[in-house]
Motif scaffolding. Structure first.
Motif: not given
Length: 221
Positions: A112-115, A149-152, A129-136, A103-105
């Motif tokens: 990141v926040y602990l859930r 904040d951008l990808v749950e 560090m984030h370096w991705h264009g896909e998500m699971f 949903t975001a690059k």
């Protein structure tokens, strides 16, 4: 303990994962299937670490599918598994979750926040560090571990032996420099709006190595 690490590209190395393995007295073997086509054997793996990479888990490449077969067999044997970025996506897909365009690059530093409080010794908020264009998706048998904040869906834990993170806690200063030096074009279009200079100028948070150790200690116990 024999730790088998699958590395998918030269510029995404194990970093502090290797430090942890050496500090704990484990033996490490690193595999490069993208170059040599060799993957670890299940009966020679006491712990599996699956690194990131520029390919997609949805690519029609034999070794990518074979890698998921190994993950499945090791999970059935209750062998600890850790996946970073592409590695986490491989784990998620092995357990039936979909991997889609993010949903975001996210490319660069972001919180990141602990859930989940399942793993002790982890801060509620960290910068990774984030370096991705896909998500699971979170696998049905998994629990959400981190969000951004951008990808749950940024991380999950399955039982007490398997953890997958979309981002990178393992990177030290040298590893960050190596990624930016060799993959700097990927920064363009990031929703984090950071330049290569922005990324390189930020010191790696010392907490990241501590948390990487906490996660690996937990699944290896």
């Amino acid at each position: 303990m024999r730790i088998n690490i699958i590395q998918h590209t030269p510029n995404e190395r194990p970093g502090s994962i290797l430090d942890w393995a050496h500090d704990r007295g484990h033996d490490v073997y690193i595999y490069h299937p993208y170059q040599f086509g060799i993957l670890p054997k299940v009966d020679e793996t006491d712990m599996l670490v699956i690194m990131g990479g520029p390919m997609s888990v949805n690519d029609d490449i034999d070794w990518i599918e074979f890698e998921r077969d190994i993950i499945k067999e090791l999970a059935e044997k209750d062998v600890p598994i850790y996946g970073a970025c592409f590695g986490a996506q491989q784990i998620a897909k092995t357990f039936g979750a979909k991997i889609t365009t993010s949903t975001a690059k996210e490319v660069g530093w972001a919180p990141v926040y602990l859930r989940s409080e399942r793993i002790p010794g982890i801060y509620n908020k960290l910068t990774a560090m984030h370096w991705h264009g896909e998500m699971f998706e979170i696998p049905k048998n998994g629990e959400l571990l981190f969000s951004s904040d951008l990808v749950e869906n940024q991380g999950f834990i399955i039982g007490d032996r398997i953890v997958g993170l979309q981002f990178h806690f393992e990177l030290g200063t040298d590893e960050v420099r190596e990624i930016v030096t060799n993959d700097n074009k990927y920064v363009a279009g990031s929703d984090l709006n950071q330049t290569n200079e922005d990324i390189l100028s930020k010191p790696v948070p010392k907490e990241n190595k501590q948390v990487m150790y906490a996660i690996l200690d937990y699944i290896a116990k």
